[in-house]
Design a protein around this motif. Structure first.
Motif, short mmCIF file in Angstrom:
data_model
loop_
_atom_site.label_atom_id
_atom_site.label_comp_id
_atom_site.label_asym_id
_atom_site.label_seq_id
_atom_site.Cartn_x
_atom_site.Cartn_y
_atom_site.Cartn_z
N THR A 134 0.61 -0.96 0.60
CA THR A 134 0.26 -0.05 0.02
C THR A 134 0.76 1.04 0.02
O THR A 134 2.22 1.47 -0.33
CB THR A 134 -1.42 0.52 0.56
N LEU A 135 0.26 2.76 -0.73
CA LEU A 135 1.17 3.38 -0.49
C LEU A 135 1.30 4.38 0.79
O LEU A 135 0.54 4.40 1.78
CB LEU A 135 0.30 4.74 -1.74
N TRP A 136 2.13 5.25 0.73
CA TRP A 136 2.65 6.03 2.56
C TRP A 136 3.07 7.40 1.93
O TRP A 136 3.04 7.95 0.70
CB TRP A 136 4.03 5.89 2.68
N SER A 137 2.16 8.59 2.31
CA SER A 137 2.16 9.64 1.86
C SER A 137 2.46 10.55 3.28
O SER A 137 1.22 9.93 4.74
CB SER A 137 0.57 10.31 1.57
N SER A 138 2.86 11.99 2.57
CA SER A 138 2.46 13.33 3.32
C SER A 138 1.08 13.81 3.32
O SER A 138 0.64 13.53 1.64
CB SER A 138 3.73 14.23 3.34
N LEU A 139 0.37 14.55 3.55
CA LEU A 139 -0.86 15.33 3.02
C LEU A 139 -0.74 16.78 3.51
O LEU A 139 -0.24 17.01 4.27
CB LEU A 139 -2.21 13.98 3.76
N VAL A 140 -1.98 17.53 2.97
CA VAL A 140 -2.12 18.59 2.43
C VAL A 140 -3.69 18.85 2.71
O VAL A 140 -4.27 18.51 1.87
CB VAL A 140 -1.29 19.57 1.50
N MET A 141 -4.12 19.43 4.02
CA MET A 141 -4.85 19.96 3.47
C MET A 141 -5.58 21.50 3.84
O MET A 141 -4.50 21.91 4.46
CB MET A 141 -6.07 19.75 5.09
N GLN A 142 -6.56 22.16 2.27
CA GLN A 142 -6.56 23.62 2.37
C GLN A 142 -7.80 24.43 2.30
O GLN A 142 -8.65 22.73 1.92
CB GLN A 142 -6.20 23.16 0.95
#
Length: 378
Positions: free
Chosen positions: A218-226
């Protein structure tokens, strides 16, 4: 063993196969590891090392915590507020909308009820005491970020989930309807229906897996919430990578930068930041108020429980990085730029520092089950 989750299949698996990170068998980090991050001569600690502990790996008394419920009744004056609930779990209020990051209310960061890193600090509020949530974001599928009992409880609500590609298979297996799940590849953006929220997945340097046979599936990510006026960066788990400069160029600037600082170790310095590299990552991201996460809840490495934040406080240059260090449950607006204070220190804890006392049965189970989970756990 439902907590292990389920593998991706069908269209979800086909989407994983289409990623640049897919090598024909599984995903892998494609960005070169920066020099000096990993000490090849350092031995990785064993599962028994974790269970048997070391000096000062847990606080000797509960940490102070606020009850944020009264603060949540009023909207933040600035439009942006963060409430750290422990480890990487943060309730973000962004321009009138609420996002919950990597929610973990479970007692252990482990697939086993009686073995694995145990929470040493309770969550300041229960799940049922949270205000209405507009979106839950999950960075990757490790146990201290994707928690089976918490997801099972959230399945009773109608909150939507936004997560990295492939993680939705676990969520579906635990009762989340497919219509509530959005899975993102890096640089994909999802606009949460009925809100002004946009959530974008971005690169990170890490790995995934909940058992021996699903490493990096499965993928791993950082996330940006705007929102309409504010933007928040959340690292998930990651090592230092100059992809942060690209993230700044494509998605910045950020009003709040939440970076992991705990669970570092010389042998896996390429997959976790630690405090020194968190400051480097913060600079690459273009600054903004820096809030450390991924500490103060689980002992996931061999360092002292408070070493990540103590080191961060020592190394940070106030002229280059304004630290936001709220105590647990404290609803704080980054725009207020409150002075950073070491609220976690106390004379009692200093006097009573101790090593973790292992349960002999847990130590025996650690030897027996050492090959049953991916290592390191996080």
């Amino acid at each position: 063993m439902q907590s292990f989750g389920k593998p991706a299949r069908g269209e979800r698996l086909e989407r994983l196969h289409d990623l640049p990170l897919w090598d024909g068998e599984r995903l892998h980090n494609i960005h070169p590891v920066l020099p000096g991050l990993r000490d090849a001569s350092a031995s990785k600690p064993t599962l028994r090392d974790f269970v048997c502990g070391g000096p000062d790996r847990t606080p000797s008394a509960p940490l102070p915590a606020d009850d944020p419920r009264s603060a949540w009744l009023k909207p933040p004056a600035s439009g942006l507020r963060a409430t750290w609930l422990g480890h990487s779990t943060v309730l973000l209020e962004i321009d009138g909308w609420r996002v919950l990051t990597d929610p973990v209310w479970g007692q252990r960061a482990s697939p086993f009820a009686l073995l694995g890193p145990k929470r040493f600090q309770p969550v300041p509020v229960s799940l049922r005491e949270l205000p209405p949530i507009d979106a839950v974001v999950i960075s990757h599928d490790h146990y201290d970020h994707l928690d089976y009992p918490t997801i099972r409880a959230l399945a009773k609500s109608d909150v939507p989930f936004v997560t990295s590609l492939g993680v939705g298979a676990h969520l579906e297996a635990w009762g989340i309807a497919p219509s509530r799940i959005t899975e993102l590849s890096w640089w994909q953006t999802h606009r949460v229906p009925g809100t002004g929220l946009a959530i974008t997945a971005a690169p990170s340097q890490h790995f995934s897996g909940r058992g021996l046979k699903d490493r990096n599936l499965t993928l791993w990510s950082s996330l940006v919430m705007q929102g309409e006026r504010h933007s928040v960066f959340f690292s998930g788990d990651t090592g230092l990578t100059d992809e942060y400069e690209t993230i700044r160029e494509r998605l910045g600037p950020f009003d709040l930068v939440m970076l992991e600082v705990g669970a570092f170790h010389p042998s896996w310095g390429d997959i976790h930041l630690g405090p020194a590299n968190a400051l480097k990552a913060h600079e690459m991201l273009g600054g903004g108020v820096l809030m450390p996460v991924h500490w103060g809840t689980f002992a996931l490495s061999t360092h002292a429980w408070d070493e990540p934040v103590e080191t961060l406080l020592t190394l940070a240059d106030p002229q280059r990085a304004h630290l936001l260090l709220p105590q647990l449950g404290q609803a704080t607006e980054p725009a207020e730029r409150r002075p950073a204070t070491p609220w976690w220190r106390s004379d009692e804890r200093t006097a009573r520092k101790r090593a973790v006392q292992p349960d002999p049965a847990e130590a025996a189970d650690a030897d027996r089950l050492a090959g049953a989970v991916p290592w390191p756990l996080d």
